[in-house]
Write a protein that holds these residues in place. Sequence first.
Motif, PDB file in Angstrom:
ATOM      1  N   ALA A  87      19.581 -32.898  31.520  1.00 44.82           N
ATOM      2  CA  ALA A  87      19.626 -31.584  30.882  1.00 44.82           C
ATOM      3  C   ALA A  87      19.213 -31.687  29.417  1.00 44.82           C
ATOM      4  O   ALA A  87      19.179 -32.779  28.833  1.00 44.82           O
ATOM      5  N   LYS A  88      18.904 -30.536  28.841  1.00 48.07           N
ATOM      6  CA  LYS A  88      18.630 -30.412  27.413  1.00 48.07           C
ATOM      7  C   LYS A  88      19.634 -29.433  26.819  1.00 48.07           C
ATOM      8  O   LYS A  88      20.062 -28.492  27.494  1.00 48.07           O
ATOM      9  N   ARG A  89      19.998 -29.664  25.563  1.00 46.01           N
ATOM     10  CA  ARG A  89      20.733 -28.627  24.849  1.00 46.01           C
ATOM     11  C   ARG A  89      19.833 -27.403  24.744  1.00 46.01           C
ATOM     12  O   ARG A  89      18.634 -27.531  24.515  1.00 46.01           O
ATOM     13  N   GLU A  90      20.400 -26.222  24.907  1.00 42.55           N
ATOM     14  CA  GLU A  90      19.596 -25.010  24.836  1.00 42.55           C
ATOM     15  C   GLU A  90      18.919 -24.917  23.474  1.00 42.55           C
ATOM     16  O   GLU A  90      19.557 -25.069  22.432  1.00 42.55           O
ATOM     17  N   GLY A  91      17.601 -24.712  23.491  1.00 38.80           N
ATOM     18  CA  GLY A  91      16.836 -24.605  22.258  1.00 38.80           C
ATOM     19  C   GLY A  91      16.317 -25.923  21.724  1.00 38.80           C
ATOM     20  O   GLY A  91      15.636 -25.949  20.696  1.00 38.80           O
ATOM     21  N   GLN A  92      16.627 -27.051  22.412  1.00 38.11           N
ATOM     22  CA  GLN A  92      16.149 -28.358  21.978  1.00 38.11           C
ATOM     23  C   GLN A  92      15.269 -28.982  23.054  1.00 38.11           C
ATOM     24  O   GLN A  92      15.249 -28.531  24.201  1.00 38.11           O
ATOM     25  N   THR A  93      14.532 -30.019  22.678  1.00 43.19           N
ATOM     26  CA  THR A  93      13.562 -30.621  23.599  1.00 43.19           C
ATOM     27  C   THR A  93      14.006 -31.972  24.145  1.00 43.19           C
ATOM     28  O   THR A  93      13.452 -32.446  25.135  1.00 43.19           O
ATOM     29  N   GLU A  94      14.999 -32.616  23.520  1.00 40.75           N
ATOM     30  CA  GLU A  94      15.420 -33.945  23.956  1.00 40.75           C
ATOM     31  C   GLU A  94      16.119 -33.877  25.308  1.00 40.75           C
ATOM     32  O   GLU A  94      17.057 -33.104  25.506  1.00 40.75           O
ATOM     33  N   VAL A  95      15.655 -34.707  26.256  1.00 42.40           N
ATOM     34  CA  VAL A  95      16.268 -34.772  27.578  1.00 42.40           C
ATOM     35  C   VAL A  95      17.446 -35.738  27.528  1.00 42.40           C
ATOM     36  O   VAL A  95      17.307 -36.886  27.094  1.00 42.40           O
ATOM     37  N   LEU A  96      18.610 -35.276  27.988  1.00 42.90           N
ATOM     38  CA  LEU A  96      19.835 -36.067  27.934  1.00 42.90           C
ATOM     39  C   LEU A  96      20.222 -36.547  29.325  1.00 42.90           C
ATOM     40  O   LEU A  96      20.154 -35.789  30.300  1.00 42.90           O
ATOM     41  N   ASP A  97      20.652 -37.809  29.411  1.00 42.16           N
ATOM     42  CA  ASP A  97      21.166 -38.324  30.679  1.00 42.16           C
ATOM     43  C   ASP A  97      22.646 -37.976  30.803  1.00 42.16           C
ATOM     44  O   ASP A  97      23.252 -37.398  29.892  1.00 42.16           O
ATOM     45  N   GLY A  98      23.243 -38.340  31.936  1.00 45.27           N
ATOM     46  CA  GLY A  98      24.632 -37.976  32.182  1.00 45.27           C
ATOM     47  C   GLY A  98      25.596 -38.576  31.181  1.00 45.27           C
ATOM     48  O   GLY A  98      26.542 -37.911  30.726  1.00 45.27           O
ATOM     49  N   GLU A  99      25.388 -39.839  30.828  1.00 38.40           N
ATOM     50  CA  GLU A  99      26.285 -40.503  29.889  1.00 38.40           C
ATOM     51  C   GLU A  99      26.244 -39.830  28.521  1.00 38.40           C
ATOM     52  O   GLU A  99      27.285 -39.612  27.884  1.00 38.40           O
ATOM     53  N   SER A 100      25.052 -39.471  28.053  1.00 36.88           N
ATOM     54  CA  SER A 100      24.912 -38.816  26.748  1.00 36.88           C
ATOM     55  C   SER A 100      25.580 -37.447  26.745  1.00 36.88           C
ATOM     56  O   SER A 100      26.245 -37.063  25.772  1.00 36.88           O
ATOM     57  N   ILE A 101      25.405 -36.702  27.834  1.00 35.06           N
ATOM     58  CA  ILE A 101      26.018 -35.373  27.920  1.00 35.06           C
ATOM     59  C   ILE A 101      27.539 -35.484  27.876  1.00 35.06           C
ATOM     60  O   ILE A 101      28.216 -34.771  27.124  1.00 35.06           O
ATOM     61  N   LEU A 102      28.101 -36.396  28.670  1.00 36.58           N
ATOM     62  CA  LEU A 102      29.556 -36.536  28.719  1.00 36.58           C
ATOM     63  C   LEU A 102      30.118 -37.030  27.391  1.00 36.58           C
ATOM     64  O   LEU A 102      31.202 -36.605  26.972  1.00 36.58           O
ATOM     65  N   ASN A 103      29.396 -37.900  26.699  1.00 33.80           N
ATOM     66  CA  ASN A 103      29.864 -38.358  25.387  1.00 33.80           C
ATOM     67  C   ASN A 103      29.947 -37.196  24.402  1.00 33.80           C
ATOM     68  O   ASN A 103      30.861 -37.139  23.565  1.00 33.80           O
ATOM     69  N   GLU A 104      28.999 -36.264  24.488  1.00 28.13           N
ATOM     70  CA  GLU A 104      29.065 -35.076  23.634  1.00 28.13           C
ATOM     71  C   GLU A 104      30.308 -34.251  23.946  1.00 28.13           C
ATOM     72  O   GLU A 104      30.997 -33.771  23.036  1.00 28.13           O
ATOM     73  N   ILE A 105      30.594 -34.084  25.232  1.00 26.54           N
ATOM     74  CA  ILE A 105      31.755 -33.281  25.627  1.00 26.54           C
ATOM     75  C   ILE A 105      33.054 -33.976  25.221  1.00 26.54           C
ATOM     76  O   ILE A 105      33.987 -33.330  24.721  1.00 26.54           O
ATOM     77  N   TYR A 106      33.129 -35.300  25.409  1.00 24.14           N
ATOM     78  CA  TYR A 106      34.331 -36.033  25.007  1.00 24.14           C
ATOM     79  C   TYR A 106      34.569 -35.874  23.505  1.00 24.14           C
ATOM     80  O   TYR A 106      35.716 -35.732  23.051  1.00 24.14           O
ATOM     81  N   GLY A 107      33.489 -35.897  22.725  1.00 25.26           N
ATOM     82  CA  GLY A 107      33.628 -35.713  21.286  1.00 25.26           C
ATOM     83  C   GLY A 107      34.140 -34.327  20.931  1.00 25.26           C
ATOM     84  O   GLY A 107      34.957 -34.162  20.021  1.00 25.26           O
ATOM     85  N   GLU A 108      33.662 -33.312  21.658  1.00 27.49           N
ATOM     86  CA  GLU A 108      34.125 -31.938  21.423  1.00 27.49           C
ATOM     87  C   GLU A 108      35.603 -31.785  21.789  1.00 27.49           C
ATOM     88  O   GLU A 108      36.352 -31.071  21.120  1.00 27.49           O
ATOM     89  N   MET A 109      36.035 -32.453  22.850  1.00 26.90           N
ATOM     90  CA  MET A 109      37.425 -32.337  23.296  1.00 26.90           C
ATOM     91  C   MET A 109      38.399 -32.976  22.311  1.00 26.90           C
ATOM     92  O   MET A 109      39.502 -32.462  22.086  1.00 26.90           O
ATOM     93  N   ASN A 110      38.019 -34.116  21.738  1.00 31.87           N
ATOM     94  CA  ASN A 110      38.843 -34.785  20.725  1.00 31.87           C
ATOM     95  C   ASN A 110      40.277 -35.011  21.216  1.00 31.87           C
ATOM     96  O   ASN A 110      41.253 -34.788  20.492  1.00 31.87           O
TER      97      ASN A 110
END
Length: 305
Positions: A87-110
């Motif tokens: 997936a990509k973040r909406e409005g961005q071009t970088e393609v993210l794998d599953g690990e990268s996406i989940l790391n972003e969510i874990y950071g948001e959850m704190n």
Amino acid sequence: MPVETAIVGDERGDFLYRSANNLRNVHGSQKCHDDAVALVFAKERNSTPGVGEIRFHVALSDGVSVVGPTYKAGSVRARDDVTWLTAKREGQTEVLDGESILNEIYGEMNNRIEFPEYYIRVTKRRKHAIGAEKVKLITSLSFHLVRGGDEEYLYVDGAGIKTGDCFQFYYADPAAALASCNDVTANLRSLNLGCNSKSSYQAAGATSNAGKSEVFGGLLFVCCGRRRFFSGRSNVDISPFVENFPGAPLAGIYCGGEIGRCSMRPEEQGSQGESSTRCCCHVYSTVYLVMSYTPAPPGATTLRG
């Protein structure tokens, strides 16, 4: 589909049955069988004079909260009822794998919740035709349980996701469930202003309540996961109904996926109104079906054969 059409149920359930053939069920053991059970209540197109009206009101208590940005599905594969996607973040071009996406969510959850269960809610725009209607684009929302992610893909339950579909992450949230129960109590209170519960109707007598609606029962469809939400607290999910309609019969079941198409009219839900995009299948929720009966106006006559 009309706004007042109510749809409720259990998406996935195991129903116990026993075979009538003793040779196949010698020891009387219970077995589980995946099946579908439905109750359909249809309203007559032309009502009969002198006959009152039954109405169905549906309310929903959510049990999930959103976290993180909106993503857009990139590469999508499906195998054995599991979807693999980047997936990509909406409005961005970088393609993210599953690990990268989940790391972003874990950071948001704190670490706000220990061992959270994650879902993605996907917005799907598909072409559909119902009956003789013309084909048109219909937007729907669906939840998919997150199984995990690695350096290639994010893995979620279910199929039906396509490249370009947008989604956000949600997590099971006890605080949101409790707050939502309080909202349902308030919504049903607005319905209660124009209705009697069955017990109060019987106590007051039909004469003084002529023409006034009566709530004669309710059904609850509760996510089985909510039982751990309210450990140590009893009757949280039933309280919105019981507090507003004491004495009216109430039944319910625990579900593995709650179906609920909210049919309470805009004036009954304050400023919520109706949305053109609906989510009929829910997670960590409780669906309330409230049934009311309004007698025919005084002086109405019944057609006789």
